[in-house]
Design a protein around this motif. Structure first.
Motif, PDB file in Angstrom:
ATOM      1  N   LEU A  25      18.788 -26.411 -67.067  1.00 16.83           N
ATOM      2  CA  LEU A  25      17.896 -25.299 -67.380  1.00 16.83           C
ATOM      3  C   LEU A  25      16.859 -25.155 -66.281  1.00 16.83           C
ATOM      4  O   LEU A  25      16.618 -26.087 -65.521  1.00 16.83           O
ATOM      5  N   GLY A  26      16.242 -24.006 -66.232  1.00 12.48           N
ATOM      6  CA  GLY A  26      15.070 -23.823 -65.402  1.00 12.48           C
ATOM      7  C   GLY A  26      13.849 -23.815 -66.292  1.00 12.48           C
ATOM      8  O   GLY A  26      13.955 -23.876 -67.525  1.00 12.48           O
ATOM      9  N   ILE A  27      12.698 -23.757 -65.693  1.00 15.08           N
ATOM     10  CA  ILE A  27      11.441 -23.697 -66.430  1.00 15.08           C
ATOM     11  C   ILE A  27      10.759 -22.385 -66.038  1.00 15.08           C
ATOM     12  O   ILE A  27      10.535 -22.147 -64.854  1.00 15.08           O
ATOM     13  N   PRO A  28      10.426 -21.540 -67.008  1.00  9.74           N
ATOM     14  CA  PRO A  28       9.869 -20.224 -66.666  1.00  9.74           C
ATOM     15  C   PRO A  28       8.381 -20.243 -66.304  1.00  9.74           C
ATOM     16  O   PRO A  28       7.661 -19.287 -66.563  1.00  9.74           O
ATOM     17  N   ALA A  29       7.903 -21.290 -65.670  1.00 13.33           N
ATOM     18  CA  ALA A  29       6.475 -21.427 -65.346  1.00 13.33           C
ATOM     19  C   ALA A  29       5.955 -20.301 -64.456  1.00 13.33           C
ATOM     20  O   ALA A  29       4.787 -19.932 -64.543  1.00 13.33           O
ATOM     21  N   HIS A  30       6.818 -19.742 -63.617  1.00 15.89           N
ATOM     22  CA  HIS A  30       6.398 -18.690 -62.692  1.00 15.89           C
ATOM     23  C   HIS A  30       7.097 -17.364 -62.979  1.00 15.89           C
ATOM     24  O   HIS A  30       7.106 -16.470 -62.143  1.00 15.89           O
ATOM     25  N   ALA A  61       6.610 -20.657 -74.698  1.00 11.79           N
ATOM     26  CA  ALA A  61       6.780 -21.173 -76.057  1.00 11.79           C
ATOM     27  C   ALA A  61       8.227 -21.010 -76.525  1.00 11.79           C
ATOM     28  O   ALA A  61       8.796 -21.923 -77.145  1.00 11.79           O
ATOM     29  N   GLN A  62       8.830 -19.865 -76.231  1.00 15.79           N
ATOM     30  CA  GLN A  62      10.230 -19.645 -76.611  1.00 15.79           C
ATOM     31  C   GLN A  62      11.142 -20.624 -75.879  1.00 15.79           C
ATOM     32  O   GLN A  62      12.089 -21.162 -76.455  1.00 15.79           O
ATOM     33  N   HIS A  63      10.854 -20.867 -74.610  1.00 15.55           N
ATOM     34  CA  HIS A  63      11.640 -21.813 -73.830  1.00 15.55           C
ATOM     35  C   HIS A  63      11.514 -23.214 -74.423  1.00 15.55           C
ATOM     36  O   HIS A  63      12.514 -23.927 -74.585  1.00 15.55           O
ATOM     37  N   ALA A  64      10.295 -23.625 -74.754  1.00 19.28           N
ATOM     38  CA  ALA A  64      10.074 -24.957 -75.347  1.00 19.28           C
ATOM     39  C   ALA A  64      10.836 -25.095 -76.669  1.00 19.28           C
ATOM     40  O   ALA A  64      11.399 -26.159 -76.957  1.00 19.28           O
ATOM     41  N   GLU A  65      10.866 -24.020 -77.454  1.00 20.49           N
ATOM     42  CA  GLU A  65      11.606 -24.050 -78.715  1.00 20.49           C
ATOM     43  C   GLU A  65      13.107 -24.232 -78.454  1.00 20.49           C
ATOM     44  O   GLU A  65      13.782 -24.999 -79.141  1.00 20.49           O
ATOM     45  N   MET A  66      13.634 -23.531 -77.445  1.00 20.77           N
ATOM     46  CA  MET A  66      15.049 -23.662 -77.100  1.00 20.77           C
ATOM     47  C   MET A  66      15.361 -25.098 -76.671  1.00 20.77           C
ATOM     48  O   MET A  66      16.345 -25.694 -77.124  1.00 20.77           O
ATOM     49  N   VAL A  67      14.520 -25.669 -75.804  1.00 20.16           N
ATOM     50  CA  VAL A  67      14.715 -27.047 -75.351  1.00 20.16           C
ATOM     51  C   VAL A  67      14.693 -27.993 -76.553  1.00 20.16           C
ATOM     52  O   VAL A  67      15.534 -28.891 -76.668  1.00 20.16           O
TER      53      VAL A  67
END
Length: 185
Positions: A25-30, A61-67
Motif C-alpha cells: 500500500l501507499g500512504i496518502p500523507a501528501h 482516516a479512511q486509509h487507516a480504517e482500510m489498513v
C-alpha cells in the motif's frame, strides 16, 4: 503476495483470488486533488456546484480504517515511501504488479504519476523482492494485469492509462513463461 518465509523470500502470486497474506500500500500523507484524468477533472471543474471538497484528514482516516481491516484479517501491510512530490503514489497497484516471477514495474501515462515507479522500485529492492520486468514499450498500469487463474492472465488497456503497446509487451513476457496471456481493449 504468497509463499513462506521472511518478506525477502515471500513474494509472488499465481492468481487474483487466493488468500491474501501480504499487501503493498501507499500512504496518502501528501495526497492532493490534481488534474489526473477525466474523472478528477470533472470533479474539480464542478466542485463549486456539487459541494464536493477534498479533505486530507478524512482520506487519512479512511486509509487507516482500510489498513486496520486488512490487519484484523491477518494480512501483513507493507508501505511505499510517501513522497511530497508524488501526490498519488499511494495507489500502489498502478506503479507495479506482482507476478509469479517477481514485480512488474509499470510506466504510467499521467504526467503527475510518471515517477511513482521510483517508490515501488525502492520498496522491492529494500526488501530483496525480485523485479521481473520494466514496462517500456508503452504506458502500462498494474491495475490492468489480472491473473485469472494459474497459467492465465488477462491484460487490459484503454489508451487513456494503459496503451496497447505496453499491454502487448507485458503479454509477450507472460507468454515467454509458458502462460496464456489475453490482451483486451
Amino acid at each position: 503476495m504468497e509463499s513462506q518465509g521472511s518478506l525477502s523470500t515471500r513474494w509472488g502470486i499465481d492468481n487474483d483470488y487466493g488468500k491474501l497474506n501480504d499487501v503493498l500500500l501507499g500512504i496518502p500523507a501528501h495526497f492532493q486533488w490534481v488534474e489526473a484524468g477525466p474523472l478528477i477533472g470533472r470533479t474539480l471543474a464542478n466542485a463549486h456546484m456539487t459541494g464536493v471538497k477534498f479533505d486530507l484528514q478524512r482520506a487519512m482516516a479512511q486509509h487507516a480504517e482500510m489498513v486496520s481491516i486488512y490487519e484484523q484479517n491477518g494480512v501483513s501491510c507493507h508501505f511505499l515511501d510517501s513522497d511530497e512530490v508524488l501526490h498519488r503514489n499511494f495507489f500502489a497497484r498502478d506503479s507495479s504488479a506482482m507476478t509469479p516471477w517477481g514485480a512488474l514495474i509499470c510506466h504510467m501515462q499521467l504526467k503527475c504519476r510518471r515517477a511513482d515507479y521510483v517508490t515501488a522500485i525502492k520498496f522491492y529492492q529494500d526488501n530483496e523482492i525480485p523485479i521481473w520486468q520494466f514496462a517500456t514499450a508503452g504506458h502500462f498500469e498494474g491495475g490492468d494485469f489480472n491473473i485469472i487463474e494459474p497459467g492465465r492472465v488477462l491484460i487490459g488497456y484503454c489508451g487513456e492509462r494503459s496503451e496497447q503497446a505496453g499491454s502487448e509487451q507485458v503479454a509477450q513476457w507472460v507468454r515467454s513463461k509458458g502462460w496464456e496471456a489475453v490482451v483486451a481493449p
